[in-house]
Design an enzyme around this catalytic site. Structure first.
Site, PDB file in Angstrom:
ATOM      1  CG  ASP A  78      -0.267   0.013   2.532  1.00  0.00           C
ATOM      2  OD1 ASP A  78       0.770  -0.672   2.667  1.00  0.00           O
ATOM      3  OD2 ASP A  78      -0.745   0.705   3.460  1.00  0.00           O
ATOM      4  CD  GLU A 147       4.096   0.759   6.770  1.00  0.00           C
ATOM      5  OE1 GLU A 147       4.938   1.058   7.645  1.00  0.00           O
ATOM      6  OE2 GLU A 147       3.713   1.564   5.895  1.00  0.00           O
TER       7      GLU A 147
END
Length: 374
Positions: A78, A147
């Protein structure tokens, strides 16, 4: 009947800088990782040398060579949200400054944090067994979601809970951007709220109330006067920081506020636990109502581990401390020594002009391949 579309194809054997650009072209802002995770899973399942497991938008791919040592190479899929300023280069799709794919500087969201590192992982996975060569270590590749958001959503945390046995290893490398230098461990982080109370009154008759915002001035004064420490942990100097990051108080422009909350962030060296960090903040702000709202332990460098020492020697540069918090701390909690090592300047992470040099990605791949297949 509606069929699910086939995942987009990723060519893992193309030049690793071009692979980085292809990965950047997937918009994978936190919560939107599925399309990229599909492509990563499909590419890994096409390689017969790995056992592949998927959990949500996180993927684990493991060799099963029976080696006495296992290393983990991990990275998140991400990114933070795309820039909102029109004309920003650090967005999606990727662009090449030179205009020629593969040459010079690559711009785009995630170039440094951390799709360059993810591309290195995937390129390694695709070529690790080329020419009949086999790594002298078993390898676990980990790709995970969420994350860049609150810890409770972490894909790596979910993998630890659901597939802890698959994350066992002797040493871990997180391919966060480090400018191609090994960064050992990481600082811990904690957040606090310091609250002051007062009494409301009409601002035209302020003497009838007690101003809670004014009462917070000593908190800000102590924080402003605080001198952060630099603490040596296992040979690396970790700089700490303790700052007010937000303040909230008041209800209207004509009302004396009866409550004020100062939010505080403490980045502390990995020589202490979150509880010890909290005790330090409470000592500084003695006399005030302080509540800890969040905390994550840091990680000691672990550079004395044989695998870490051999990796540092292979990279060749003097290791540095990691000042920010990274997921090496999660591996440390599992008893696995871990370091950060990846392409790109960490100071460019999350910036609207996020970029990386193509050769930095290639050099990162070269260093890891040399270490894994001496």
């Amino acid at each position: 009947m509606t069929l699910n579309p086939a995942p987009a194809l990723l060519d893992l054997r193309q030049d690793v800088a071009l692979l980085t650009a292809a990965i950047i072209d997937f918009n994978s802002v936190s919560g939107n990782e599925t399309e990229l995770a599909d492509a990563v899973e499909a590419a890994l399942r096409a390689i017969p040398d790995y056992t592949v497991v998927r959990d949500g938008d996180a993927i684990i791919a493991r060799t099963e060579l029976g080696r006495p040592e296992r290393v983990i190479l991990a990275g998140h899929l991400d990114t933070v949200p795309l820039p909102t300023v029109e004309g920003s280069l650090g967005t999606v799709p990727a662009t090449w400054e030179s205009g020629t794919p593969g040459e010079g500087v690559l711009y785009g969201r995630g170039t440094t944090d951390m799709k360059g590192g993810v591309a290195v992982q995937l390129a390694l996975a695709a070529t690790l067994f080329d020419g009949g060569v086999q790594p002298d270590k078993d390898v676990t590749f980990v790709f995970y979601d969420h994350e860049e958001v609150e810890a409770v959503k972490s894909g790596l945390g979910r993998l630890v809970r659901n597939h802890g046995d698959l994350l066992k290893g002797d040493f871990a490398i997180l391919l966060e951007p480090t400018h191609g230098t090994v960064e050992g461990g990481c600082n811990g982080t904690s957040r606090f709220e310091a609250t002051t109370l007062g009494e409301t009154a009409h601002s035209a008759r302020a003497w009838m109330g007690i101003n809670a915002i004014h009462a917070a001035a000593p908190i800000l004064g102590r924080l402003a006067a605080y001198e952060p420490r630099t603490i040596n942990v296992d040979g690396l100097d970790y700089r700490e920081s303790l700052n007010a990051v937000k303040i909230n108080g008041g209800t209207a422009g004509n009302v004396i506020p009866d409550r004020c909350v100062v939010e505080i962030n403490y980045r502390f060296a990995p020589d202490k636990t979150p509880d010890e960090a909290e005790a330090h903040v409470r000592e500084l702000l003695e006399g005030f109502d302080v509540v800890r709202t969040d905390a994550a332990a840091g990680a000691r460098p672990g550079l004395n581990h044989p695998a870490a020492a051999s990796f540092v020697a292979a990279v060749g540069a003097e290791p540095k401390p990691k000042y920010g918090w990274t997921d090496v701390a999660r591996f440390s909690e599992l008893g696995i020594p871990a370091v950060n090592f990846g392409p790109g300047d960490p100071l460019l992470a999350h910036k609207d002009n996020e970029h990386v040099d193509a050769d930095a990605i290639r050099e990162c791949l070269r260093a890891l391949r040399t270490w894994l297949t001496p």
